[in-house]
Write an enzyme that holds these catalytic residues in place. Structure first.
Site, PDB file in Angstrom:
ATOM      1  N   SER A  27       0.775  -1.214  -0.137  1.00 13.28           N
ATOM      2  CA  SER A  27       0.071  -0.127  -0.090  1.00 13.28           C
ATOM      3  C   SER A  27       0.760   1.257  -0.020  1.00 13.28           C
ATOM      4  O   SER A  27       0.232   2.494  -0.278  1.00 13.28           O
ATOM      5  CB  SER A  27      -0.926  -0.009   1.335  1.00 13.28           C
ATOM      6  OG  SER A  27      -0.340   0.334   2.378  1.00 13.28           O
ATOM      7  N   LYS A 105       0.695   4.475   6.769  1.00 14.94           N
ATOM      8  CA  LYS A 105       0.159   5.349   5.874  1.00 14.94           C
ATOM      9  C   LYS A 105       0.786   6.808   6.127  1.00 14.94           C
ATOM     10  O   LYS A 105       1.742   7.152   6.768  1.00 14.94           O
ATOM     11  CB  LYS A 105      -1.334   5.772   6.027  1.00 14.94           C
ATOM     12  CG  LYS A 105      -2.125   4.473   5.867  1.00 14.94           C
ATOM     13  CD  LYS A 105      -2.222   3.648   4.827  1.00 14.94           C
ATOM     14  CE  LYS A 105      -2.851   2.151   4.908  1.00 14.94           C
ATOM     15  NZ  LYS A 105      -2.780   1.237   3.646  1.00 14.94           N
TER      16      LYS A 105
END
Length: 241
Positions: A27, A105
C-alpha cells in the site's frame, strides 16, 4: 535474570524510543516495498518526533487502525504465551509480521482541515489547495477515487497510502463515524528510516505536501535569501550619479 533484563530493556525502548516495523503490504509502494508472503522493507519507527508535537502532513506514520478498519493482510496470532513472547520480540526488532490492526500510511490532513478529491487535474486538495505529491504510485482514474469533502476533527488524521490503487486507507473507510480518520493517540510513531534490506538503507522523507503550487498561478515563489541577494546586486550595479 539476563533474559528478564533484556526483555525489560526491549519493552522500554519499544514504548518510549523506537521499534522496527515489517512492511506487510504494497500500500506504500514505491516509497516502501512490501507484499503478502514476500520479504518487505523493515523500517525504524521513532517515538521522539511526536513527544511535543503531533504528526504533520507528509509524515509516514505507523498506527493502530480503528475497529472499523479491515486488516490489509492476514496474520496467524500466537497459540500460547511462549510463541506470543517470541512474536512480540520478533515484531519489536522487525523480523515478524505486524499485528493485523497495525497500518502504515502517509498523513494527508490534520485536525480542522478539509480534504477532498479531486480538482480538475485529479489532485487531492486540502482547504481548497492541491497537494504536491510526487510519491504517488499507480493512481486510479479520477472518477473512481473521488471523495469528500471531509473535515478532520481535532485530534484526528486523514491518511492515505502512496499506492493509491492498492491502499485500504481513510478513503476506503470514509463512511464510518469519523469520516475514515484515525486518532492521533493511536499513532505508534513516525517511520523514519529504512533499515533493511541494506541496499535500500536510508532516511524517509517528510515532504511539505501542502506547499502552495506556484505553477498554478503562473508565477514563482522566490526564496527570501535570493530576493535579498538580488537587491544587493542591483544596488551595487546602479550607475553613479
Amino acid at each position: 535474570m539476563l533474559l528478564v533484563v533484556a526483555f525489560v530493556l526491549a519493552l522500554l525502548v519499544k514504548t518510549f524510543l523506537a521499534q522496527a516495523f515489517f512492511i506487510p503490504s504494497g500500500s506504500m509502494e514505491q516509497t516502501l516495498h512490501g507484499c503478502p508472503g514476500c520479504t518487505g522493507d523493515r523500517v525504524l519507527v521513532t517515538k521522539p518526533p511526536y513527544w511535543f508535537s503531533g504528526p504533520q502532513p507528509g509524515d509516514i506514520v505507523v498506527f493502530t487502525g480503528p475497529d472499523t478498519w479491515s486488516p490489509e493482510v492476514q496474520t496467524q496470532e500466537p497459540a500460547n504465551w511462549f510463541t506470543g513472547a517470541l512474536t512480540w520480540l520478533g515484531r519489536t526488532v522487525g523480523v515478524a509480521p505486524p499485528a493485523e490492526d497495525d497500518f502504515v500510511k502517509r498523513v494527508i490532513a490534520t485536525g480542522g482541515q478539509t480534504v477532498q478529491c479531486c480538482d480538475t487535474h485529479g489532485r487531492v486538495t486540502v482547504d481548497g489547495q492541491p497537494l504536491v505529491e510526487p510519491y504517488i504510485f499507480e493512481p486510479e482514474p479520477i472518477e473512481s477515487r473521488a471523495f469528500g469533502p471531509v473535515t478532520v476533527l481535532q485530534g484526528r488524521l486523514f491518511v492515505m497510502g502512496d499506492h493509491r490503487s492498492a491502499s485500504s486507507d481513510s478513503t476506503v473507510h470514509i463512511n464510518d463515524q469519523y469520516g475514515g480518520t484515525i486518532a492521533v493517540d493511536d499513532v505508534i510513531g513516525k517511520a523514519s528510516l529504512i533499515v533493511w534490506p541494506i541496499s535500500r538503507f536510508g532516511w524517509l522523507d517528510s515532504p511539505d505536501i501542502q506547499q502552495v503550487d506556484a505553477g498554478a498561478y503562473g508565477w514563482e515563489i522566490v526564496a527570501p535569501d535570493l530576493l535579498a541577494a538580488s537587491a544587493v546586486l542591483i544596488r551595487s550595479r546602479r550607475p553613479k550619479q
